[in-house]
Write a protein that holds these residues in place. Structure first.
Motif, PDB file in Angstrom:
ATOM      1  N   ILE A 103       0.849  -1.200   0.000  1.00  0.00           N
ATOM      2  CA  ILE A 103       0.000   0.000   0.000  1.00  0.00           C
ATOM      3  C   ILE A 103       0.876   1.238   0.000  1.00  0.00           C
ATOM      4  CG2 ILE A 103      -1.653   1.344   1.370  1.00  0.00           C
ATOM      5  CD1 ILE A 103      -2.935  -1.301   2.202  1.00  0.00           C
ATOM      6  N   GLU A 104       1.913   1.225   0.841  1.00  0.00           N
ATOM      7  CA  GLU A 104       2.817   2.374   0.900  1.00  0.00           C
ATOM      8  C   GLU A 104       3.518   2.566  -0.446  1.00  0.00           C
ATOM      9  OE1 GLU A 104       6.474   4.109   3.641  1.00  0.00           O
ATOM     10  OE2 GLU A 104       5.428   2.284   4.238  1.00  0.00           O
ATOM     11  N   LYS A 105       3.937   1.468  -1.047  1.00  0.00           N
ATOM     12  CA  LYS A 105       4.615   1.549  -2.340  1.00  0.00           C
ATOM     13  C   LYS A 105       3.653   2.025  -3.426  1.00  0.00           C
ATOM     14  CE  LYS A 105       7.155  -1.348  -5.588  1.00  0.00           C
ATOM     15  NZ  LYS A 105       7.549  -2.725  -5.922  1.00  0.00           N
ATOM     16  N   GLU A 106       2.433   1.525  -3.416  1.00  0.00           N
ATOM     17  CA  GLU A 106       1.448   1.848  -4.453  1.00  0.00           C
ATOM     18  C   GLU A 106       0.920   3.278  -4.335  1.00  0.00           C
ATOM     19  OE1 GLU A 106      -1.046   0.850  -7.761  1.00  0.00           O
ATOM     20  OE2 GLU A 106       0.717  -0.116  -6.926  1.00  0.00           O
ATOM     21  N   PHE A 107       0.625   3.723  -3.102  1.00  0.00           N
ATOM     22  CA  PHE A 107      -0.025   5.017  -2.898  1.00  0.00           C
ATOM     23  C   PHE A 107       0.880   6.097  -2.311  1.00  0.00           C
ATOM     24  CE2 PHE A 107      -3.503   1.846  -2.404  1.00  0.00           C
ATOM     25  CZ  PHE A 107      -4.154   2.133  -3.589  1.00  0.00           C
ATOM     26  N   GLY A 108       2.054   5.709  -1.846  1.00  0.00           N
ATOM     27  CA  GLY A 108       2.979   6.699  -1.298  1.00  0.00           C
ATOM     28  C   GLY A 108       2.652   7.132   0.124  1.00  0.00           C
ATOM     29  N   ILE A 109       1.745   6.421   0.792  1.00  0.00           N
ATOM     30  CA  ILE A 109       1.404   6.705   2.192  1.00  0.00           C
ATOM     31  C   ILE A 109       1.256   5.377   2.920  1.00  0.00           C
ATOM     32  CG2 ILE A 109       0.299   8.948   1.815  1.00  0.00           C
ATOM     33  CD1 ILE A 109      -2.402   7.588   1.744  1.00  0.00           C
ATOM     34  N   VAL A 110       1.456   5.398   4.234  1.00  0.00           N
ATOM     35  CA  VAL A 110       1.342   4.167   5.010  1.00  0.00           C
ATOM     36  C   VAL A 110      -0.119   3.703   5.036  1.00  0.00           C
ATOM     37  CG1 VAL A 110       3.376   4.595   6.430  1.00  0.00           C
ATOM     38  CG2 VAL A 110       1.152   5.407   7.194  1.00  0.00           C
ATOM     39  N   ALA A 111      -0.303   2.431   5.323  1.00  0.00           N
ATOM     40  CA  ALA A 111      -1.632   1.816   5.257  1.00  0.00           C
ATOM     41  C   ALA A 111      -2.656   2.536   6.138  1.00  0.00           C
ATOM     42  CB  ALA A 111      -1.548   0.339   5.641  1.00  0.00           C
ATOM     43  N   SER A 112      -2.243   2.958   7.343  1.00  0.00           N
ATOM     44  CA  SER A 112      -3.201   3.630   8.242  1.00  0.00           C
ATOM     45  C   SER A 112      -3.667   4.960   7.662  1.00  0.00           C
ATOM     46  CB  SER A 112      -2.587   3.831   9.626  1.00  0.00           C
ATOM     47  OG  SER A 112      -1.439   4.632   9.543  1.00  0.00           O
ATOM     48  N   GLN A 113      -2.772   5.670   6.977  1.00  0.00           N
ATOM     49  CA  GLN A 113      -3.175   6.921   6.325  1.00  0.00           C
ATOM     50  C   GLN A 113      -4.093   6.640   5.137  1.00  0.00           C
ATOM     51  OE1 GLN A 113       0.753   8.526   5.525  1.00  0.00           O
ATOM     52  NE2 GLN A 113       0.380  10.180   6.992  1.00  0.00           N
ATOM     53  N   TRP A 114      -3.797   5.574   4.396  1.00  0.00           N
ATOM     54  CA  TRP A 114      -4.636   5.201   3.262  1.00  0.00           C
ATOM     55  C   TRP A 114      -6.048   4.878   3.730  1.00  0.00           C
ATOM     56  CZ3 TRP A 114      -6.694   0.292   1.790  1.00  0.00           C
ATOM     57  CH2 TRP A 114      -7.325   0.298   0.539  1.00  0.00           C
ATOM     58  N   VAL A 115      -6.155   4.201   4.866  1.00  0.00           N
ATOM     59  CA  VAL A 115      -7.483   3.890   5.417  1.00  0.00           C
ATOM     60  C   VAL A 115      -8.222   5.178   5.714  1.00  0.00           C
ATOM     61  CG1 VAL A 115      -8.683   2.963   7.448  1.00  0.00           C
ATOM     62  CG2 VAL A 115      -6.903   1.612   6.344  1.00  0.00           C
TER      63      VAL A 115
END
Length: 120
Positions: A103-115
């Protein structure tokens, strides 16, 4: 491959959630036009209103029906965003640490931020 499965799941979720938001916004915009026409108000076009440089005279508060509609619209969008945030949280809970790093690699943010943010 687990990595491909996770990326495919993320892509499907991202597309589905964007589509849900778009459809909901389109439906709400249609509802806004209906309320405006019922009240005899001209539909506001965001592109033309932003281009006008002259100051408009203040017209006073909007009609009660418009205020009620805008409140309902905000509530509906808030509920949709909360539902989508919960879906992302449920997905992240099923992932291991390496999959969360995707997720971090794909979106550039850690998973908790993506959520929380749902950035895509």
């Amino acid at each position: 491959d687990d990595q491909a499965r996770v990326l495919e799941t993320l892509a499907r979720m991202r597309i589905r959630q964007a589509q849900e938001r778009h459809e909901t916004e389109a439906s709400l915009n249609e509802g806004l036009l209906n309320v405006q026409s019922q009240l005899g108000l001209p539909p506001e076009d965001a592109t033309t209103s932003n281009l006008k440089t002259k100051k408009k005279k203040k017209k006073g508060p909007p009609p009660k029906e418009m205020i009620d509609f805008m409140r309902r619209k905000r509530s509906i969008m808030k509920q949709l965003k909360a539902k989508q945030r919960d879906e992302r949280a449920s997905l992240v809970e099923t992932l291991n640490n390496l999959e969360r790093l995707l997720i971090e690699k794909e979106f550039g943010i850690v998973a908790s931020q993506w959520v929380s943010l749902g950035k895509s």
